[in-house]
Motif scaffolding. Structure first.
Motif, PDB file in Angstrom:
ATOM      1  N   VAL A 136     -15.897  19.235  16.637  1.00 48.83           N
ATOM      2  CA  VAL A 136     -14.864  18.266  15.577  1.00 48.83           C
ATOM      3  C   VAL A 136     -15.109  17.701  14.521  1.00 48.83           C
ATOM      4  N   PHE A 137     -16.109  16.392  15.531  1.00 47.42           N
ATOM      5  CA  PHE A 137     -15.936  15.316  13.684  1.00 47.42           C
ATOM      6  C   PHE A 137     -16.788  16.006  12.625  1.00 47.42           C
ATOM      7  N   LEU A 138     -17.686  16.309  13.314  1.00 44.88           N
ATOM      8  CA  LEU A 138     -19.200  17.488  12.664  1.00 44.88           C
ATOM      9  C   LEU A 138     -18.181  18.376  11.311  1.00 44.88           C
ATOM     10  N   TRP A 139     -17.266  19.029  11.896  1.00 41.14           N
ATOM     11  CA  TRP A 139     -17.086  20.307  10.554  1.00 41.14           C
ATOM     12  C   TRP A 139     -15.763  19.996  10.036  1.00 41.14           C
ATOM     13  N   VAL A 140     -15.162  18.917  10.551  1.00 41.72           N
ATOM     14  CA  VAL A 140     -13.272  18.857  10.196  1.00 41.72           C
ATOM     15  C   VAL A 140     -13.869  17.210   8.726  1.00 41.72           C
ATOM     16  N   ARG A 141     -14.908  16.602   9.887  1.00 37.78           N
ATOM     17  CA  ARG A 141     -15.066  14.886   9.109  1.00 37.78           C
ATOM     18  C   ARG A 141     -15.928  16.273   7.439  1.00 37.78           C
TER      19      ARG A 141
END
Length: 224
Positions: free
Chosen positions: A176-181
């Motif tokens: 989630v961090f990689l894509w949303v961020r």
């Protein structure tokens, strides 16, 4: 007699700048995330770290093979990725790998902010590195004011980027961090770029508009 306007400057077409910037954005932002996440899902943390380091050094090798220059900044970035990967492997935590660049973003925000009261706008330095500009144009009061305001804007953008990234890093999964961020940062950056380009075009119209009457008022050389 040189009849070039003293402060005149023409901004390259937006499509030309996008063609110049888009491949670098994909190479430097999108591709590393895709490589890391794909390797992380298939091979785990250590595999993802090896893939990330291989991507960076592969890019350097590709440039060298094509005869393109490899800048010192790129070499330093590769060394930084290597150190981050080693620390993440030793600690077994992917958070360690992403924490350093996030803190680096916070420092960049502070650098942009500090450049404003010092009257040495960092945005001007970044802009002139990409598009050379005449010294007389840069000394114009309206241009100086524009770069001070844009430096403040980018300070806020990087600060918001860092805070959001830190919150995501400690409260969400790595996927989630990689894509949303990445998506939020890309949208935020695109909006800031749009505001910067629109503001610069407006600044150009004013400065070039001032130069044209001055040029028209210059005495013409007497006929022989």
């Amino acid at each position: 007699m040189d009849r070039t306007p003293q402060h005149g400057f023409e901004l390259p077409r937006l499509t030309i700048m996008l063609r110049h910037a888009l491949p670098r954005f994909v190479e430097g932002v999108i591709a590393p995330v895709a490589v890391f996440y794909a390797a992380f899902a298939l091979l785990g943390l250590n595999g993802a770290l090896v893939a990330a380091v291989s991507w960076v050094y592969g890019g350097i090798a590709w440039r060298y093979w094509r005869g393109h220059g490899v800048s010192a900044m790129l070499v330093l970035a590769a060394l930084g990725v290597t150190v981050r990967a080693v620390l993440a492997a030793v600690t077994g935590s992917p958070v360690v790998y992403f924490l350093q660049p996030t803190l680096g973003t916070l420092l960049v925000s502070m650098a942009f902010l500090a450049s404003v009261p010092l009257q040495r706008p960092l945005a001007q330095k970044v802009a002139t590195d990409m598009v050379p500009m005449p010294e007389a144009f840069l000394k114009h009061a309206r241009v100086r004011q524009f770069f001070l305001r844009i430096s403040l804007l980018w300070s806020l953008v990087f600060f918001a980027n860092a805070l959001f990234s830190l919150w995501m890093l400690f409260n969400e999964s790595i996927g989630v961090f990689l894509w949303v961020r990445t998506s939020v940062v890309a949208l935020l950056g695109a909006a800031a770029v749009a505001v910067s380009v629109a503001g610069f075009r407006r600044c150009l119209r004013h400065v070039n508009g001032e130069a044209e009457p001055a040029l028209a008022a210059e005495p013409r050389p007497a006929a022989a």
